[in-house]
Design a protein around this motif. Structure first.
Motif, mmCIF file in Angstrom:
data_model
loop_
_atom_site.group_PDB
_atom_site.id
_atom_site.type_symbol
_atom_site.label_atom_id
_atom_site.label_comp_id
_atom_site.label_asym_id
_atom_site.label_seq_id
_atom_site.Cartn_x
_atom_site.Cartn_y
_atom_site.Cartn_z
ATOM 1 N N TYR A 101 16.751 61.407 118.305
ATOM 2 C CA TYR A 101 17.362 62.628 118.821
ATOM 3 C C TYR A 101 18.049 63.363 117.684
ATOM 4 N N GLU A 102 18.324 64.644 117.935
ATOM 5 C CA GLU A 102 19.109 65.461 117.014
ATOM 6 C C GLU A 102 19.974 66.388 117.861
ATOM 7 N N SER B 62 25.708 63.485 126.608
ATOM 8 C CA SER B 62 24.620 62.756 127.268
ATOM 9 C C SER B 62 23.556 63.726 127.742
ATOM 10 N N TRP B 63 22.329 63.227 127.918
ATOM 11 C CA TRP B 63 21.218 64.019 128.426
ATOM 12 C C TRP B 63 20.225 63.084 129.076
ATOM 13 N N ARG B 64 19.264 63.671 129.779
ATOM 14 C CA ARG B 64 18.246 62.883 130.465
ATOM 15 C C ARG B 64 16.867 63.425 130.116
ATOM 16 N N LEU C 67 22.378 68.052 130.561
ATOM 17 C CA LEU C 67 23.289 67.886 129.431
ATOM 18 C C LEU C 67 24.724 67.770 129.948
ATOM 19 N N LEU C 68 25.410 66.739 129.498
ATOM 20 C CA LEU C 68 26.779 66.476 129.922
ATOM 21 C C LEU C 68 27.675 66.268 128.717
ATOM 22 N N VAL D 109 23.025 58.450 126.266
ATOM 23 C CA VAL D 109 24.250 58.447 127.067
ATOM 24 C C VAL D 109 25.418 58.116 126.155
ATOM 25 N N ASP D 110 26.478 58.915 126.243
ATOM 26 C CA ASP D 110 27.701 58.700 125.456
ATOM 27 C C ASP D 110 27.445 58.664 123.947
#
Length: 148
Positions: A76-77, A61-63, A42-43, A105-106
Motif C-alpha cells: 500500500y501507499e 484503515s481501508w477495505r 476509508l477510516l 487496518v490501523d
C-alpha cells in the motif's frame, strides 16, 4: 425415435449449452470487474471523516473489494495533502511510499507533525497478490483538534 423428437432434443441441448456458457461468461466478467475495484471505506481512528482528532499519529484503515480466489493486498501507499488533491497532485504533507504489507487496518500516520485545528486529505493506493495496482481510492479527510 422419430426425426422430430430428435430435433427437439438437439434444440434443448443447444439451448442448455448456450445458457450455461452465458452464465459462465457473466461470472468471469464479474470477477474481472471486482478485481479492479478501488479501496473503499476509508477510516481515520475508526471514523469516517472525523472532526477534532487529538491523536498525533492517527490510525488509518481501508477495505479492499476483490472477489478473485486467493485475492489479497501485498502493498500500500498512503498520501496526505493540505488541500483536496487532483489526480495529478503530489502529496504535500506525507507520502508513505510503497510499503510491502497486507495490513489495511490501523496503519498509523508517520509523517511530519500535524497542525492543530487543520483538515488533512488522504487516499490510499494498494497492490494485489500479483503486484498489480488497484485504482487509487477516493479522497477522504480528517480534521485535527487542539492536539494538546
Amino acid at each position: 425415435m422419430t426425426r422430430s423428437h430428435f430435433g427437439n432434443m438437439t434444440s434443448s441441448l443447444l439451448f442448455f449449452v448456450f445458457a450455461f456458457s452465458f452464465v459462465i461468461a457473466l461470472a468471469a466478467g464479474g470477477q474481472v470487474t471486482t478485481a479492479l475495484m478501488k479501496p473503499t471505506s476509508l477510516l481515520c481512528e475508526s471514523l469516517t471523516a472525523p472532526l477534532g482528532i487529538d491523536t498525533p499519529k492517527p490510525a488509518l484503515s481501508w477495505r479492499l473489494q476483490d472477489g478473485r480466489w486467493g485475492a489479497k493486498q501485498t502493498a500500500y501507499e498512503i498520501t496526505v495533502y493540505n488541500k483536496v488533491p487532483t489526480a495529478a497532485s503530489r502529496p504535500d504533507v506525507w507520502d508513505s511510499r510503497r510499503i510491502q504489507s497486507d495490513q489495511s487496518v490501523d496503519v498509523h500516520y508517520d509523517g511530519p507533525t500535524l497542525g492543530p485545528e487543520k483538515r488533512y486529505y488522504w487516499r490510499v493506493q494498494a497492490w494485489d497478490k500479483d503486484g498489480k495496482a488497484y485504482p487509487a481510492s477516493d479522497v477522504s479527510w480528517w480534521e485535527t483538534g487542539l492536539l494538546s
